[in-house]
Write an enzyme that holds these catalytic residues in place. Structure first.
Site, PDB file in Angstrom:
ATOM      1  N   HIS A  57      28.478 -12.997 123.975  1.00 31.39           N
ATOM      2  CA  HIS A  57      28.126 -12.154 123.045  1.00 31.39           C
ATOM      3  C   HIS A  57      26.855 -11.704 122.961  1.00 31.39           C
ATOM      4  CE1 HIS A  57      28.289 -11.979 118.263  1.00 31.39           C
ATOM      5  NE2 HIS A  57      26.161 -11.640 118.760  1.00 31.39           N
ATOM      6  N   HIS A  59      24.249  -7.354 122.108  1.00 36.57           N
ATOM      7  CA  HIS A  59      23.895  -6.047 121.571  1.00 36.57           C
ATOM      8  C   HIS A  59      22.977  -4.874 122.432  1.00 36.57           C
ATOM      9  CE1 HIS A  59      25.236  -7.866 117.767  1.00 36.57           C
ATOM     10  NE2 HIS A  59      24.928  -8.480 118.185  1.00 36.57           N
ATOM     11  N   GLN A 152      27.787  -3.343 111.252  1.00 32.52           N
ATOM     12  CA  GLN A 152      26.301  -3.784 110.928  1.00 32.52           C
ATOM     13  C   GLN A 152      26.228  -3.550 110.450  1.00 32.52           C
ATOM     14  OE1 GLN A 152      23.367  -4.480 114.129  1.00 32.52           O
ATOM     15  NE2 GLN A 152      23.471  -6.363 112.092  1.00 32.52           N
ATOM     16  N   HIS A 210      31.188 -11.245 114.037  1.00 34.01           N
ATOM     17  CA  HIS A 210      30.296 -12.021 113.013  1.00 34.01           C
ATOM     18  C   HIS A 210      30.323 -12.943 112.462  1.00 34.01           C
ATOM     19  CE1 HIS A 210      27.889  -9.685 116.096  1.00 34.01           C
ATOM     20  NE2 HIS A 210      26.419 -10.166 115.807  1.00 34.01           N
ATOM     21  N   GLU A 213      26.668 -16.319 109.789  1.00 32.38           N
ATOM     22  CA  GLU A 213      25.469 -16.501 110.073  1.00 32.38           C
ATOM     23  C   GLU A 213      24.222 -16.366 109.497  1.00 32.38           C
ATOM     24  OE1 GLU A 213      24.699 -12.753 112.938  1.00 32.38           O
ATOM     25  OE2 GLU A 213      23.152 -14.128 113.578  1.00 32.38           O
ATOM     26  N   ASP A 309      23.169 -13.291 123.153  1.00 31.97           N
ATOM     27  CA  ASP A 309      23.065 -12.683 122.137  1.00 31.97           C
ATOM     28  C   ASP A 309      21.580 -11.320 122.754  1.00 31.97           C
ATOM     29  OD1 ASP A 309      23.320 -11.441 119.615  1.00 31.97           O
ATOM     30  OD2 ASP A 309      22.589 -13.133 118.253  1.00 31.97           O
ATOM     31  N   TRP A 315      15.030  -8.821 116.573  1.00 30.82           N
ATOM     32  CA  TRP A 315      15.508  -9.907 115.568  1.00 30.82           C
ATOM     33  C   TRP A 315      15.409 -11.083 116.923  1.00 30.82           C
ATOM     34  CZ3 TRP A 315      18.953  -6.174 115.731  1.00 30.82           C
ATOM     35  CH2 TRP A 315      19.853  -5.553 114.840  1.00 30.82           C
TER      36      TRP A 315
HETATM   37 FE   FE2 Z   1      25.160 -10.834 117.067  1.00 29.76          FE
END
Ligand code: FE2
Length: 432
Positions: A57, A59, A152, A210, A213, A309, A315
């Site tokens: 996982h 991005h 997203q 996702h 979360e 991630d 983030w």
């Molecule tokens: Fe993610």
């Protein structure tokens, strides 16, 4: 007979010390001693030879964009989302490719040779997706890259989200994504999952959403995922990523849920680096840890993996794509510290992650399997985790694709600098 590659004195996870021979990209022999020549030979010196680490996982379209549109000053999820919205218009196919390739090199050089990346498809120009479709081909020698079409900003909450998701599948995404807890209402979240599952069936692709979360104990979309999976007979093809809300569910609900997750053969991917800093932000004290119920899910027989991630994005500002960092952090946060539990954590970034990604048939250290493996600078997985051991040789389809030297650290005793190893006397790799 001359092999292409021979690894001598490799320690397997079951403790056996073996030689391993490779021909035409496959493992062709694993024996205590192989008396043959090879074009290339590695002396593993008793070190751990493991199947490659698997990143289930990440991005890659956002990787290394930290600071591009200003830094995330609060470190929160909300500012991360806001910074990402400001970052997206600045991206070009060329710059996304450049950053994604650099990130893949970081992952691969530290032993991760399989990667699943979500790609934001809430973009009518598909900048990130067009970049990553090219990267998937151009980096094929280093990693097997799976791309998830990731809405997203929502399938229903973003204008045309459903159409963009379907177009991304037609363009070549491997996996269908979703983000039900982010849709405007509970009903829209449920409907968004129905749309995603419908696409997964129609295009014959696995699904990775996702899901939940959030710290909101009312966020219960993973039960919808389990129900859709069972109803459509998609057992073993579905992953729920994050599911952090499960950390806040009451126990009566959580244990009822486990039964359905198991029947659906759902895999759960927890992401310790991001979620440990993004969740719990509305708490004072006690402050939640931000992770799903990893230990209890495992005890119930549900497949769980750890992901990294983010790597330096709006983030999460840290990271080098080292899956051992994610495993080490996860081990602490979910308290998998018992004697038998520590080696189990290795599964969470290897075989369990491979199962979640549906590649177990071509993954592992067995005769006949593709010659994908990594030699770590440690005697076993327990020490590799404890010392965050470097990957000394990374082999993909029988080819050495990354290598490193064991770091030499010296300490002054009397008038001499002597080498130091972080192993107890009489343990580990003592004969060097
Ligand atoms: Fe993610």
């Amino acid at each position: 007979m001359a092999y292409d590659l021979l690894v001598r004195n490799a320690r397997l996870r079951d403790g056996r010390l073996v030689d391993l021979a490779v021909s035409a990209g496959r493992i062709v022999a694993i024996e205590p001693r192989i008396a043959a020549e090879a074009a290339e030979t590695i002396d593993a010196g008793g070190r751990l030879l493991s199947p490659p680490l698997v990143e289930p996982h990440c991005h890659l379209d956002a990787a290394l964009t930290e600071g591009l549109a200003g830094h995330n000053r609060t470190g929160t999820l909300l500012e991360g989302i806001q910074r990402w919205a400001q970052t997206k218009p600045l991206l070009t196919v060329e710059t996304v490719k450049e950053r994604a390739k650099r990130t893949i090199e970081w992952y691969a050089s530290q032993g991760a040779l399989v990667i699943r990346s979500h790609v934001d498809v809430c973009d009518p120009n598909f900048v990130g997706l067009r970049a990553l479709l090219e990267v998937r081909e151009e980096m094929r020698d280093l990693v097997d890259l799976q791309l998830v079409a990731f809405p997203q900003e929502g399938i229903l909450s973003y204008p045309g989200g459903g159409e963009l998701l379907e177009e991304a599948l037609r363009m070549g995404c491997d996996v269908v994504g979703a983000i039900p807890h982010y849709e405007m209402t509970r009903e829209m979240g449920v409907e968004s999952l129905r749309i995603a599952f419908e696409l997964a069936e129609r295009y014959d692709r696995p699904l990775d959403a996702h899901c939940d979360e959030t710290d909101d104990d009312q966020s219960r979309f993973v039960e919808v995922m389990a129900a859709e999976t069972i109803r459509r007979g998609l057992q073993g093809r579905v992953v729920a990523s994050h599911t952090t809300a499960m950390g806040s569910y009451n126990n009566a609900y959580a244990f009822k849920l486990f039964g359905w997750l198991k029947r659906a053969e759902l895999s759960i991917v927890a992401n310790p680096p991001d979620n440990s800093i993004l969740q719990g932000r509305f708490d004072t004290y006690p402050k939640r840890r931000g992770l799903t119920r990893v230990k209890e899910l495992l005890e119930y027989g549900i497949n769980v993996a750890f992901g990294h991630d983010s790597v330096m994005d709006p983030w999460y500002p840290l990271g080098t794509g080292n899956m051992l960092h994610a495993a080490w952090l996860g081990l602490h946060l979910v308290q998998l510290s018992g004697y038998e539990e520590i080696p189990l954590v290795w599964d969470l970034v290897t075989t369990n992650a491979a199962r979640a990604l549906g590649i177990l048939d071509r993954y592992g250290i067995d005769v006949g399997k593709p010659a994908d493996f990594v030699v770590f600078d440690a005697a076993n997985e327990r020490d590799a985790l404890r010392m965050l051991a470097p990957a000394l040789w990374c082999v993909k389809r029988g080819r050495i694709v990354a290598r490193a030297s064991a770091p030499r650290v010296e300490i002054r005793r009397a008038d001499e600098f002597v080498p130091i190893r972080y192993e107890r006397p009489g343990e580990g790799l003592v004969d060097r």
